[in-house]
Design an enzyme around this catalytic site. Structure first.
Site, PDB file in Angstrom:
ATOM      1  N   SER A 162       0.827  -1.177   0.071  1.00 48.52           N
ATOM      2  CA  SER A 162      -0.218  -0.049  -0.072  1.00 48.52           C
ATOM      3  C   SER A 162       0.864   1.324   0.053  1.00 48.52           C
ATOM      4  O   SER A 162       1.760   1.597   0.931  1.00 48.52           O
ATOM      5  CB  SER A 162      -0.909   0.147   1.304  1.00 48.52           C
ATOM      6  OG  SER A 162      -1.700   1.059   1.224  1.00 48.52           O
ATOM      7  N   LYS A 174      -1.063  -0.964  -4.536  1.00 46.93           N
ATOM      8  CA  LYS A 174      -2.362  -0.478  -3.864  1.00 46.93           C
ATOM      9  C   LYS A 174      -1.878   1.169  -3.746  1.00 46.93           C
ATOM     10  O   LYS A 174      -1.105   1.241  -2.997  1.00 46.93           O
ATOM     11  CB  LYS A 174      -2.900  -0.764  -2.665  1.00 46.93           C
ATOM     12  CG  LYS A 174      -4.210   0.178  -2.207  1.00 46.93           C
ATOM     13  CD  LYS A 174      -5.064  -0.585  -1.176  1.00 46.93           C
ATOM     14  CE  LYS A 174      -4.445  -0.373   0.129  1.00 46.93           C
ATOM     15  NZ  LYS A 174      -5.358  -0.974   1.178  1.00 46.93           N
ATOM     16  N   LYS A 203      -2.941   5.039  -2.906  1.00 45.04           N
ATOM     17  CA  LYS A 203      -4.061   5.859  -2.376  1.00 45.04           C
ATOM     18  C   LYS A 203      -4.325   6.935  -3.206  1.00 45.04           C
ATOM     19  O   LYS A 203      -3.383   7.293  -4.088  1.00 45.04           O
ATOM     20  CB  LYS A 203      -3.483   6.278  -1.031  1.00 45.04           C
ATOM     21  CG  LYS A 203      -3.268   5.284   0.045  1.00 45.04           C
ATOM     22  CD  LYS A 203      -4.376   4.826   0.778  1.00 45.04           C
ATOM     23  CE  LYS A 203      -4.129   3.905   1.860  1.00 45.04           C
ATOM     24  NZ  LYS A 203      -5.264   3.377   2.387  1.00 45.04           N
ATOM     25  N   ASP A 228      -7.224   3.049  -3.794  1.00 48.55           N
ATOM     26  CA  ASP A 228      -7.809   3.236  -2.529  1.00 48.55           C
ATOM     27  C   ASP A 228      -8.031   4.611  -2.208  1.00 48.55           C
ATOM     28  O   ASP A 228      -7.399   5.373  -2.041  1.00 48.55           O
ATOM     29  CB  ASP A 228      -6.981   2.430  -1.373  1.00 48.55           C
ATOM     30  CG  ASP A 228      -7.675   2.310   0.098  1.00 48.55           C
ATOM     31  OD1 ASP A 228      -8.688   3.003  -0.114  1.00 48.55           O
ATOM     32  OD2 ASP A 228      -6.927   2.002   0.835  1.00 48.55           O
ATOM     33  N   GLU A 270     -10.911   0.650  -4.025  1.00 52.75           N
ATOM     34  CA  GLU A 270     -11.441   0.419  -2.727  1.00 52.75           C
ATOM     35  C   GLU A 270     -12.202   1.821  -2.042  1.00 52.75           C
ATOM     36  O   GLU A 270     -11.611   2.878  -2.196  1.00 52.75           O
ATOM     37  CB  GLU A 270     -10.271  -0.196  -2.064  1.00 52.75           C
ATOM     38  CG  GLU A 270     -10.429  -0.482  -0.607  1.00 52.75           C
ATOM     39  CD  GLU A 270      -9.136  -0.749   0.103  1.00 52.75           C
ATOM     40  OE1 GLU A 270      -9.351  -0.973   1.547  1.00 52.75           O
ATOM     41  OE2 GLU A 270      -8.293  -0.843  -0.254  1.00 52.75           O
ATOM     42  N   LYS A 307     -10.440  -6.295   7.554  1.00 53.25           N
ATOM     43  CA  LYS A 307      -9.799  -5.872   8.742  1.00 53.25           C
ATOM     44  C   LYS A 307      -9.937  -6.225  10.025  1.00 53.25           C
ATOM     45  O   LYS A 307     -11.078  -5.833  10.313  1.00 53.25           O
ATOM     46  CB  LYS A 307      -9.604  -4.326   8.526  1.00 53.25           C
ATOM     47  CG  LYS A 307      -8.802  -3.566   7.409  1.00 53.25           C
ATOM     48  CD  LYS A 307      -8.592  -1.992   7.297  1.00 53.25           C
ATOM     49  CE  LYS A 307      -8.144  -1.479   5.980  1.00 53.25           C
ATOM     50  NZ  LYS A 307      -8.148  -0.104   6.120  1.00 53.25           N
ATOM     51  N   GLY A 342      -5.138  -4.054   6.667  1.00 57.02           N
ATOM     52  CA  GLY A 342      -4.300  -3.439   7.931  1.00 57.02           C
ATOM     53  C   GLY A 342      -4.498  -2.266   8.242  1.00 57.02           C
ATOM     54  O   GLY A 342      -5.114  -1.439   7.481  1.00 57.02           O
TER      55      GLY A 342
END
Length: 375
Positions: free
Chosen positions: A136, A162, A164, A189, A214, A263, A291
């Site tokens: 991420s 992933k 952001k 995400d 996401e 999560k 996570g």
């Protein structure tokens, strides 16, 4: 299991580099570590994952600290439990606050597995000897910088990336990554950064062959997610919108998405995570384990839950050194190629690094069954 003592520690663990999402920028993980000790001296550990401010969900560290010390832990102390699942009826009148409850559930599972002389993964019903990981990446200053960062992780062997995103730092950023790496498993995400008015922009992301988007819309907004999914070919993955079995049932009924990021902290523990992945698998909903920029305690327990057969996509379980120069467990969670091997040791499979934990601890509170508060 008869829990006689609970120790809660506030812990500030410095990040290797600041981590930016659509709603904040952090230099350290301000978390809490819960230690439970039962009558035979077995200790179990769980992580209380809220951030310092309630920008991910309604929970925040100081609030969870108060709730655990004054209400939740006193109710657990002195109880005779034969299984971690039995904690939930003791707390059923306390609404939500899943991250505080999750820490208790995880610590109980750690004790339970140790007493059964089983790795936590086996105690949970896991079937995998290793779990695949993804990475991420926080929001970068420009697309070129993002591509450079992604290149480093691809060189490290990661297959799923992933990124952001937020309004103004979305399509061009992901498009640059897709152009540079045509075959990588790429996802965006949003952490709930978009609204219904942004549907046209989100539909543009279909051009980029993403494996998922996401949590594009607000937490709890299952209706608008359902409308958006009807307009997209890219699967929507829900995160903040799925906090319980009931949320999962509604998501499936409405068609609000095709994937769930489970999560453990968000849903209230390893027990509920098991239940959600089983329901999802029965309804052809893919799952993976996410996570909370976890310390090694939660990371180890995430590895264990990701061994369940319903987790079918690469997980957000990076190596300890992805985020931290010094973690609070030993050995560190390390990569084996793009995988993390499951520890064969009883319980969560890792020991506490007390030198680091003590250095990073900023507050400690211990209560016992002899001194518990009567509520």
């Amino acid at each position: 299991m008869k829990i006689l003592k609970a120790t809660l520690r506030k812990v500030d663990i410095p990040f290797l580099a600041p981590f930016e999402t659509s709603f904040t920028r952090m230099d350290a993980k301000k978390t809490m570590i819960l230690e439970l000790t039962d009558a035979d001296g077995t200790t179990g550990y769980g992580e209380v994952s809220p951030f310092a401010l309630p920008f991910y969900n309604e929970e925040f560290r100081d609030g969870s600290w108060a709730l655990l010390n004054t209400i939740l832990l006193p109710r657990i102390l002195g109880q005779n439990l034969t299984h971690p699942d039995q904690m939930y009826p003791l707390l059923e009148d306390i609404r939500r606050n899943n991250m505080a409850k999750a820490a208790i559930n995880c610590a109980l599972w750690d004790i339970f597995a140790k007493q059964q002389h089983l790795p936590l993964a086996t105690a949970l019903g896991g079937t995998k000897a290793r779990v695949e990981t993804g990475v991420s990446i926080g929001i970068q200053k420009d697309p070129a910088t993002l591509v450079k960062v992604v290149q480093g992780y691809i060189d490290d062997g990661y297959r799923r990336i992933k990124c952001k995103i937020k309004p103004g730092k979305d399509y061009d950023y992901l498009a640059a990554v897709r152009q540079a790496f045509p075959d990588v498993m790429l996802m965006g995400d949003a952490n709930s950064a978009y609204r219904r008015a942004d549907f046209p922009l989100l539909k543009r992301l279909d051009d980029l062959n993403l494996i998922m988007i996401e949590q594009p819309l607000e937490p709890g907004d299952l209706l608008d997610h359902a409308d958006l999914q009807k307009q997209l070919t890219t699967p929507i993955c829900l995160d903040e919108s799925v906090c319980s079995i009931d949320d999962t049932k509604k998501m499936i009924r409405l068609g609000s998405g095709k994937i769930i990021n489970i999560k453990v902290a968000r849903v209230g523990g390893l027990t509920v995570a098991k239940q959600i992945q089983a329901l999802a698998a029965a309804n052809q909903i893919a799952c993976w384990c996410g996570g909370m920029l976890d310390s090694g305690v939660a990371r180890a327990e995430n590895v264990a839950i990701a061994t369940l057969p319903g987790y079918t996509l690469p997980n957000d379980i990076a190596a300890s050194t992805r985020y931290y120069a010094r973690d609070i467990i030993k050995p560190l969670v390390a990569l084996d190629g793009t995988y993390v091997d499951v520890s064969p040791q009883p319980g969560m499979g890792y020991a506490i690094n007390w030198e680091n934990l003590n250095e990073f601890t900023v507050a400690t509170h211990t209560i016992s069954s002899k001194t518990k508060i009567s509520l």
